[in-house]
Design an enzyme around this catalytic site. Structure first.
Site, PDB file in Angstrom:
ATOM      1  N   ARG A 175      36.135  52.169  53.763  1.00  0.00           N
ATOM      2  CA  ARG A 175      34.890  52.923  53.781  1.00  0.00           C
ATOM      3  C   ARG A 175      33.798  52.080  53.142  1.00  0.00           C
ATOM      4  O   ARG A 175      34.072  51.156  52.376  1.00  0.00           O
ATOM      5  CB  ARG A 175      35.061  54.252  53.041  1.00  0.00           C
ATOM      6  CG  ARG A 175      35.775  54.129  51.700  1.00  0.00           C
ATOM      7  CD  ARG A 175      36.149  55.479  51.152  1.00  0.00           C
ATOM      8  NE  ARG A 175      34.980  56.187  50.683  1.00  0.00           N
ATOM      9  CZ  ARG A 175      34.433  56.044  49.485  1.00  0.00           C
ATOM     10  NH1 ARG A 175      34.945  55.194  48.621  1.00  0.00           N
ATOM     11  NH2 ARG A 175      33.380  56.736  49.125  1.00  0.00           N
ATOM     12  N   ARG A 179      25.022  56.469  49.454  1.00  0.00           N
ATOM     13  CA  ARG A 179      24.633  57.682  48.716  1.00  0.00           C
ATOM     14  C   ARG A 179      23.231  58.086  49.142  1.00  0.00           C
ATOM     15  O   ARG A 179      22.314  57.262  49.070  1.00  0.00           O
ATOM     16  CB  ARG A 179      24.648  57.395  47.219  1.00  0.00           C
ATOM     17  CG  ARG A 179      26.038  57.087  46.719  1.00  0.00           C
ATOM     18  CD  ARG A 179      26.034  57.033  45.209  1.00  0.00           C
ATOM     19  NE  ARG A 179      27.327  56.564  44.743  1.00  0.00           N
ATOM     20  CZ  ARG A 179      27.507  55.851  43.654  1.00  0.00           C
ATOM     21  NH1 ARG A 179      26.478  55.548  42.874  1.00  0.00           N
ATOM     22  NH2 ARG A 179      28.710  55.461  43.306  1.00  0.00           N
ATOM     23  N   ARG A 258      43.816  35.914  47.405  1.00  0.00           N
ATOM     24  CA  ARG A 258      42.527  35.247  47.197  1.00  0.00           C
ATOM     25  C   ARG A 258      42.399  34.968  45.709  1.00  0.00           C
ATOM     26  O   ARG A 258      42.926  35.691  44.879  1.00  0.00           O
ATOM     27  CB  ARG A 258      41.370  36.145  47.639  1.00  0.00           C
ATOM     28  CG  ARG A 258      41.155  36.128  49.125  1.00  0.00           C
ATOM     29  CD  ARG A 258      39.831  36.763  49.499  1.00  0.00           C
ATOM     30  NE  ARG A 258      39.706  38.134  49.079  1.00  0.00           N
ATOM     31  CZ  ARG A 258      38.743  38.606  48.291  1.00  0.00           C
ATOM     32  NH1 ARG A 258      37.825  37.812  47.791  1.00  0.00           N
ATOM     33  NH2 ARG A 258      38.698  39.892  47.980  1.00  0.00           N
ATOM     34  N   ARG A 289      28.376  36.125  43.074  1.00  0.00           N
ATOM     35  CA  ARG A 289      27.628  36.904  42.088  1.00  0.00           C
ATOM     36  C   ARG A 289      27.508  36.151  40.773  1.00  0.00           C
ATOM     37  O   ARG A 289      28.235  35.178  40.536  1.00  0.00           O
ATOM     38  CB  ARG A 289      28.245  38.282  41.867  1.00  0.00           C
ATOM     39  CG  ARG A 289      29.743  38.278  41.689  1.00  0.00           C
ATOM     40  CD  ARG A 289      30.285  39.705  41.653  1.00  0.00           C
ATOM     41  NE  ARG A 289      31.719  39.694  41.405  1.00  0.00           N
ATOM     42  CZ  ARG A 289      32.445  40.739  41.078  1.00  0.00           C
ATOM     43  NH1 ARG A 289      31.861  41.917  40.954  1.00  0.00           N
ATOM     44  NH2 ARG A 289      33.740  40.641  40.875  1.00  0.00           N
ATOM     45  N   GLU A 312      30.412  33.234  40.187  1.00  0.00           N
ATOM     46  CA  GLU A 312      31.747  33.508  40.745  1.00  0.00           C
ATOM     47  C   GLU A 312      31.814  33.018  42.194  1.00  0.00           C
ATOM     48  O   GLU A 312      30.934  33.340  42.987  1.00  0.00           O
ATOM     49  CB  GLU A 312      31.980  35.020  40.665  1.00  0.00           C
ATOM     50  CG  GLU A 312      33.373  35.437  41.055  1.00  0.00           C
ATOM     51  CD  GLU A 312      33.567  36.945  40.866  1.00  0.00           C
ATOM     52  OE1 GLU A 312      33.372  37.461  39.748  1.00  0.00           O
ATOM     53  OE2 GLU A 312      33.906  37.590  41.868  1.00  0.00           O
ATOM     54  N   TYR A 360      46.521  45.414  44.541  1.00  0.00           N
ATOM     55  CA  TYR A 360      45.400  45.366  43.609  1.00  0.00           C
ATOM     56  C   TYR A 360      45.431  46.649  42.774  1.00  0.00           C
ATOM     57  O   TYR A 360      45.405  47.753  43.311  1.00  0.00           O
ATOM     58  CB  TYR A 360      44.044  45.246  44.323  1.00  0.00           C
ATOM     59  CG  TYR A 360      42.947  45.271  43.281  1.00  0.00           C
ATOM     60  CD1 TYR A 360      42.642  44.113  42.564  1.00  0.00           C
ATOM     61  CD2 TYR A 360      42.306  46.456  42.941  1.00  0.00           C
ATOM     62  CE1 TYR A 360      41.710  44.134  41.544  1.00  0.00           C
ATOM     63  CE2 TYR A 360      41.369  46.477  41.914  1.00  0.00           C
ATOM     64  CZ  TYR A 360      41.074  45.320  41.228  1.00  0.00           C
ATOM     65  OH  TYR A 360      40.163  45.343  40.208  1.00  0.00           O
ATOM     66  N   ASP A 362      43.540  48.556  39.477  1.00  0.00           N
ATOM     67  CA  ASP A 362      42.590  48.577  38.371  1.00  0.00           C
ATOM     68  C   ASP A 362      43.376  48.776  37.082  1.00  0.00           C
ATOM     69  O   ASP A 362      44.537  49.204  37.114  1.00  0.00           O
ATOM     70  CB  ASP A 362      41.585  49.725  38.568  1.00  0.00           C
ATOM     71  CG  ASP A 362      40.362  49.269  39.355  1.00  0.00           C
ATOM     72  OD1 ASP A 362      39.978  48.088  39.224  1.00  0.00           O
ATOM     73  OD2 ASP A 362      39.793  50.098  40.090  1.00  0.00           O
TER      74      ASP A 362
HETATM   75  P1  FDA Z   1      48.131  40.832  34.776  1.00  0.00           P
HETATM   76  O1  FDA Z   1      47.905  39.814  35.851  1.00  0.00           O
HETATM   77  O2  FDA Z   1      46.995  41.186  33.916  1.00  0.00           O
HETATM   78  O3  FDA Z   1      49.310  40.312  33.842  1.00  0.00           O
HETATM   79  C1  FDA Z   1      50.450  39.651  34.337  1.00  0.00           C
HETATM   80  C2  FDA Z   1      50.892  38.655  33.278  1.00  0.00           C
HETATM   81  O4  FDA Z   1      52.150  38.096  33.682  1.00  0.00           O
HETATM   82  C3  FDA Z   1      49.942  37.483  33.108  1.00  0.00           C
HETATM   83  O5  FDA Z   1      49.548  37.369  31.768  1.00  0.00           O
HETATM   84  C4  FDA Z   1      50.764  36.281  33.564  1.00  0.00           C
HETATM   85  O6  FDA Z   1      50.465  35.110  32.820  1.00  0.00           O
HETATM   86  C5  FDA Z   1      52.181  36.747  33.287  1.00  0.00           C
HETATM   87  N1  FDA Z   1      53.168  36.040  34.101  1.00  0.00           N
HETATM   88  C6  FDA Z   1      53.163  35.871  35.442  1.00  0.00           C
HETATM   89  N2  FDA Z   1      54.229  35.112  35.816  1.00  0.00           N
HETATM   90  C7  FDA Z   1      54.920  34.816  34.677  1.00  0.00           C
HETATM   91  C8  FDA Z   1      56.085  34.050  34.415  1.00  0.00           C
HETATM   92  N3  FDA Z   1      56.752  33.436  35.387  1.00  0.00           N
HETATM   93  N4  FDA Z   1      56.501  33.938  33.136  1.00  0.00           N
HETATM   94  C9  FDA Z   1      55.824  34.530  32.128  1.00  0.00           C
HETATM   95  N5  FDA Z   1      54.687  35.267  32.332  1.00  0.00           N
HETATM   96  C10 FDA Z   1      54.248  35.397  33.586  1.00  0.00           C
HETATM   97  N6  FDA Z   1      40.370  46.372  36.615  1.00  0.00           N
HETATM   98  C11 FDA Z   1      39.522  47.348  36.224  1.00  0.00           C
HETATM   99  O7  FDA Z   1      39.965  48.448  35.915  1.00  0.00           O
HETATM  100  N7  FDA Z   1      38.169  47.104  36.140  1.00  0.00           N
HETATM  101  C12 FDA Z   1      37.636  45.886  36.459  1.00  0.00           C
HETATM  102  O8  FDA Z   1      36.418  45.705  36.382  1.00  0.00           O
HETATM  103  C13 FDA Z   1      38.523  44.855  36.880  1.00  0.00           C
HETATM  104  N8  FDA Z   1      38.038  43.640  37.210  1.00  0.00           N
HETATM  105  C14 FDA Z   1      38.888  42.673  37.685  1.00  0.00           C
HETATM  106  C15 FDA Z   1      38.375  41.439  38.069  1.00  0.00           C
HETATM  107  C16 FDA Z   1      39.222  40.474  38.577  1.00  0.00           C
HETATM  108  C17 FDA Z   1      38.662  39.142  39.004  1.00  0.00           C
HETATM  109  C18 FDA Z   1      40.607  40.747  38.712  1.00  0.00           C
HETATM  110  C19 FDA Z   1      41.536  39.728  39.308  1.00  0.00           C
HETATM  111  C20 FDA Z   1      41.120  41.959  38.299  1.00  0.00           C
HETATM  112  C21 FDA Z   1      40.271  42.937  37.788  1.00  0.00           C
HETATM  113  N9  FDA Z   1      40.760  44.156  37.366  1.00  0.00           N
HETATM  114  C22 FDA Z   1      39.900  45.131  36.954  1.00  0.00           C
HETATM  115  C23 FDA Z   1      42.212  44.444  37.448  1.00  0.00           C
HETATM  116  C24 FDA Z   1      42.968  44.165  36.156  1.00  0.00           C
HETATM  117  O9  FDA Z   1      42.873  42.797  35.832  1.00  0.00           O
HETATM  118  C25 FDA Z   1      44.426  44.592  36.391  1.00  0.00           C
HETATM  119  O10 FDA Z   1      44.483  45.976  36.458  1.00  0.00           O
HETATM  120  C26 FDA Z   1      45.353  44.149  35.343  1.00  0.00           C
HETATM  121  O11 FDA Z   1      45.315  42.745  35.284  1.00  0.00           O
HETATM  122  C27 FDA Z   1      46.762  44.577  35.715  1.00  0.00           C
HETATM  123  O12 FDA Z   1      47.621  44.241  34.699  1.00  0.00           O
HETATM  124  P2  FDA Z   1      49.039  43.592  35.016  1.00  0.00           P
HETATM  125  O13 FDA Z   1      49.761  43.632  33.719  1.00  0.00           O
HETATM  126  O14 FDA Z   1      49.658  44.225  36.187  1.00  0.00           O
HETATM  127  O15 FDA Z   1      48.746  42.087  35.499  1.00  0.00           O
END
Ligand code: FDA
Length: 384
Positions: A175, A179, A258, A289, A312, A360, A362
């Site tokens: 979508r 607004r 990506r 941005r 970015e 993905y 949040d």
């Molecule tokens: P996350 O990726 O944070 O953590 C995974 C961890 O596992 C990492 O620290 C990594 O190093 C570790 N890992 C991976 N492989 C490993 C291995 N082999 N050995 C040891 N460690 C390992 N959300 C939101 O609510 N508002 C927002 O504005 C944004 N903005 C945003 C911007 C961008 C660019 C991104 C990419 C994401 C967001 N998010 C967001 C989403 C937010 O980042 C997301 O919800 C959390 O990262 C999720 O947490 P996780 O623990 O799932 O993953």
């Protein structure tokens, strides 16, 4: 091994699991992360020259309508009253986003009422039907009409995907909100704000429990390091939040992501753009941005003669890049089904989080899904 649970990854998902198991079940938890800091992508730190808090892996805005998550997160932090707003620079003119009556009237140099704007946009959108749109371009035009699509969506999307929108599948967008009032708040959620003392302070409080041991710079797949996959799987229960394809050594093929590149700069001005996020809609500007971090915390005493900005850039990720957004093509979805089948055969390994589920999420979704995993899987598991 004197540990009840190994958590791989110290992002919001992993830390929520660790905190619950340590505190509620009194179990010993080791959390490993291959990075040299906790917090995953939500990690932030003070830029040393200015003291301005920067979000190292891209801007993170907290918002949720989930009462359970909201109650939980406030055990570790309070939130400011920050409300997110985004603007877009198109051909040297700045417009408010998401597209709203202010955007429409500024763009068409008009003073349309909500009903008049609705009629105009639906006429412009009638060029294609949403249900039979053959690609992203046709779908976007069917939702908001060609003029707004060409200004605010076409080139921005092409920069995000490095692919012209008429060559992207229609399902990339579900979508495009318009607004028909002047509300330009970015999020619709009940609760919104930024952690008062920053993300890292919040994440550190979650990890601060005598039953939790954190080991940084530790890769689960490096067999020379303690708590690696060979040593742990089958011997200790594991919550794994790393990439699912990596866990299975890419046996079913790589899942596409990506990634983003960031270019940070300190500028000798008190305020560069007057707001936290400015999109650049034109193709002639290579970045998507600019973030200006001081605006996330107007309540703080930041220097008045310096500011930190971050440009970015978006591109497809290769195996050594940070995976940020799942590409989610039909072949990715097929591979994911195959990985899920393999995952079911892994004894006492629980897959979760953004990378572990190829979704993905949040922050509030990552925390909410970790709370569900705790309640539905780990509590019963440890009760036996
Ligand atoms: P996350 O990726 O944070 O953590 C995974 C961890 O596992 C990492 O620290 C990594 O190093 C570790 N890992 C991976 N492989 C490993 C291995 N082999 N050995 C040891 N460690 C390992 N959300 C939101 O609510 N508002 C927002 O504005 C944004 N903005 C945003 C911007 C961008 C660019 C991104 C990419 C994401 C967001 N998010 C967001 C989403 C937010 O980042 C997301 O919800 C959390 O990262 C999720 O947490 P996780 O623990 O799932 O993953």
């Amino acid at each position: 091994m004197n540990v009840d649970l190994l958590v791989v990854g110290s992002g919001f998902f992993g830390l929520t699991i660790a905190e619950r198991v340590a505190k509620e079940l009194g179990r010993k938890v080791v959390v490993i992360d291959r990075r040299s800091h906790i917090g995953g992508n939500a990690y932030s730190e003070a830029e040393p020259e200015t003291g301005i808090e920067i979000h190292k892996y891209g801007a993170h805005l907290f918002h949720t309508s989930n009462e359970v998550v909201w109650d939980y997160v406030r055990r570790f932090t309070s939130f400011t009253s920050y409300e997110h707003r985004v603007f877009s620079n198109y051909r040297g003119e700045v417009f408010p986003l998401p597209i709203n009556l202010g955007t429409i009237n500024q763009f068409f140099r008009s003073a349309l009422s909500p009903d008049e704007a609705r009629t105009q946009i639906s006429e412009q959108a009638s060029e294609f039907s949403t249900s039979s749109a053959a690609n992203l371009e046709e779908k976007a035009i069917s939702l908001i009409g060609r003029p707004l699509y060409e200004a605010f969506i076409r080139d921005y999307t092409a920069k995000q995907w490095q692919t012209p929108p008429d060559q992207l599948p229609a399902e990339v967008i579900s979508r495009l909100p318009v607004r028909y009032n002047y509300d330009n708040r970015y999020f619709n959620d009940t609760y919104e704000g930024l952690p008062t003392d920053g993300y890292t302070a919040w994440l550190e409080r979650m990890a601060d429990h005598p039953n939790i041991e954190i080991r940084l710079d530790t890769d689960f797949f490096d067999s020379t390091q303690p708590f690696n996959k060979n040593e742990t799987v089958g011997n200790v229960p594991v919550v794994y939040t790393g990439a699912i394809d990596r866990y299975f050594d890419y046996s079913q093929g790589e899942l596409a992501w990506r990634t983003l590149d960031f270019e940070q700069e300190i500028l000798p001005v008190g305020d560069f753009q007057g707001t936290s996020v400015m999109n650049y809609a034109d193709e002639s500007v290579p970045f998507t941005r600019i973030h200006e971090f001081r605006h996330f915390h107007p309540e703080r005493n930041y220097p008045t003669d310096k500011t930190v900005i971050m440009r970015e850039f978006s591109r497809f990720a290769s195996q050594n890049d940070e995976p940020y957004y799942p590409v989610n093509t039909a072949s990715d979805r097929q591979r994911l089904i195959e990985y899920r089948a393999l995952q079911d055969d892994e004894k006492d390994v629980f897959f979760g989080g953004r990378l572990g589920t190829y979704k993905y999420l949040d922050m509030h979704m990552a925390i909410g899904s970790a709370l569900s995993m705790f309640q539905n899987k780990l509590e019963p598991f440890f009760a036996v």
